[in-house]
Motif scaffolding. Structure first.
Motif, PDB file in Angstrom:
ATOM      1  N   ASP A   1       0.809  -1.241  -0.102  1.00 34.30           N
ATOM      2  CA  ASP A   1      -0.051  -0.142   0.030  1.00 34.30           C
ATOM      3  C   ASP A   1       0.860   1.244   0.094  1.00 34.30           C
ATOM      4  N   VAL A   2       1.789   1.288  -0.753  1.00 33.71           N
ATOM      5  CA  VAL A   2       2.961   2.411  -0.796  1.00 33.71           C
ATOM      6  C   VAL A   2       2.187   3.496  -1.626  1.00 33.71           C
ATOM      7  N   ASP A   3       2.293   4.861  -0.963  1.00 30.32           N
ATOM      8  CA  ASP A   3       1.750   5.977  -1.277  1.00 30.32           C
ATOM      9  C   ASP A   3       2.754   7.157  -1.088  1.00 30.32           C
ATOM     10  N   TRP A   4       3.516   7.567  -2.514  1.00 29.15           N
ATOM     11  CA  TRP A   4       4.165   8.603  -2.258  1.00 29.15           C
ATOM     12  C   TRP A   4       3.539  10.075  -2.301  1.00 29.15           C
ATOM     13  N   ARG A   5       4.079  10.773  -1.491  1.00 33.67           N
ATOM     14  CA  ARG A   5       3.492  12.270  -1.631  1.00 33.67           C
ATOM     15  C   ARG A   5       4.342  13.387  -1.395  1.00 33.67           C
ATOM     16  N   ASN A   6       4.241  14.685  -1.905  1.00 39.11           N
ATOM     17  CA  ASN A   6       5.230  15.501  -1.878  1.00 39.11           C
ATOM     18  C   ASN A   6       4.643  16.692  -1.331  1.00 39.11           C
ATOM     19  N   ASN A   7       5.236  17.178  -0.369  1.00 38.22           N
ATOM     20  CA  ASN A   7       4.512  18.498   0.327  1.00 38.22           C
ATOM     21  C   ASN A   7       5.404  19.782   0.142  1.00 38.22           C
TER      22      ASN A   7
ATOM     23  N   CYS B   1       6.592   8.856   2.118  1.00 34.69           N
ATOM     24  CA  CYS B   1       6.264   7.648   1.503  1.00 34.69           C
ATOM     25  C   CYS B   1       5.479   6.815   2.624  1.00 34.69           C
ATOM     26  N   PHE B   2       4.018   7.018   2.412  1.00 36.58           N
ATOM     27  CA  PHE B   2       3.243   6.207   3.557  1.00 36.58           C
ATOM     28  C   PHE B   2       3.065   4.627   3.060  1.00 36.58           C
ATOM     29  N   PHE B   3       3.356   3.802   4.089  1.00 38.26           N
ATOM     30  CA  PHE B   3       3.162   2.393   3.368  1.00 38.26           C
ATOM     31  C   PHE B   3       2.743   1.445   4.818  1.00 38.26           C
ATOM     32  N   LYS B   4       2.595   0.208   4.725  1.00 37.44           N
ATOM     33  CA  LYS B   4       2.375  -0.775   5.585  1.00 37.44           C
ATOM     34  C   LYS B   4       3.268  -1.625   5.716  1.00 37.44           C
ATOM     35  N   GLU B   5       3.925  -2.242   6.960  1.00 39.31           N
ATOM     36  CA  GLU B   5       4.489  -3.308   6.918  1.00 39.31           C
ATOM     37  C   GLU B   5       3.820  -4.181   7.689  1.00 39.31           C
ATOM     38  N   GLY B   6       3.393  -5.331   7.282  1.00 39.94           N
ATOM     39  CA  GLY B   6       2.387  -6.168   8.132  1.00 39.94           C
ATOM     40  C   GLY B   6       0.983  -5.265   8.426  1.00 39.94           C
ATOM     41  N   ASP B   7       0.655  -5.263   9.552  1.00 41.14           N
ATOM     42  CA  ASP B   7      -0.653  -4.395   9.862  1.00 41.14           C
ATOM     43  C   ASP B   7       0.058  -2.980  10.615  1.00 41.14           C
ATOM     44  N   ILE B   8       1.125  -2.723  10.415  1.00 44.17           N
ATOM     45  CA  ILE B   8       1.811  -1.463  10.983  1.00 44.17           C
ATOM     46  C   ILE B   8       1.622  -0.367   9.890  1.00 44.17           C
ATOM     47  N   ASP B   9       1.155   0.887  10.276  1.00 50.93           N
ATOM     48  CA  ASP B   9       1.259   2.153   9.394  1.00 50.93           C
ATOM     49  C   ASP B   9       2.485   2.754   9.447  1.00 50.93           C
TER      50      ASP B   9
END
Length: 147
Positions: free
Chosen positions: A43-49, A55-63
């Motif tokens: 569930d990798v989601d790159w964002r630029n502010n 980069c928001f992502f999950k490792e197992g169930d961990i945000d």
């Protein structure tokens, strides 16, 4: 009828501009670091502010969130952890701190480019929000007020 068409055209232009503003190129250095260090991420989601890349992502169930400088250099990674995963030394230190009576909003495990591994407590009292950092031995490292 003309007003309706004009309004539709303006709205379409605004949406187009907004959508095109969301397009950005993540530096190869950041992508390479991420793939090397978080090969099980989903569930990798790159964002630029503007000032950095996240980069928001999950490792197992961990945000998780990995933060990179604009040149692609890794800055830090945060992992939202459940309370039962906090080392006893750290939770004991927090329970003895001056913030023990504040409302606990979250606890994150943070690794940074200074080779520090920290636990960040986000606490709130009234409108004041504080970030309290402990090392893995439970030593208070720093306290930051939220803006």
């Amino acid at each position: 009828m003309c007003k309706k068409m004009l309004l539709t055209a303006v709205l379409g232009m605004v949406l187009l501009i907004h959508a095109s503003a969301q397009v950005f190129n993540v530096p190869d250095k950041a992508k390479t670091h991420f793939k090397t260090n978080y090969n099980n991420a989903r569930d990798v989601d790159w964002r630029n502010n503007v000032s950095d890349y996240n980069c928001f992502f999950k490792e197992g169930d961990i945000d998780c969130r990995a933060n990179y400088h604009l040149d692609g250099t890794w800055n830090y990674t945060e992992k939202k952890i459940p309370a039962d995963s906090i080392p006893v030394k750290v939770s004991d230190s927090f329970s003895k701190s001056k913030y023990r009576d504040w409302a606990l909003k979250s606890v994150l495990f943070v690794e940074n480019n200074k080779k520090e591994s920290l636990y960040r407590y986000e606490v709130k009292k009234g409108v004041k929000v504080m970030y309290i950092f402990f090392d893995t031995d439970g030593k208070l490292i720093k306290e930051n007020a939220s803006i």
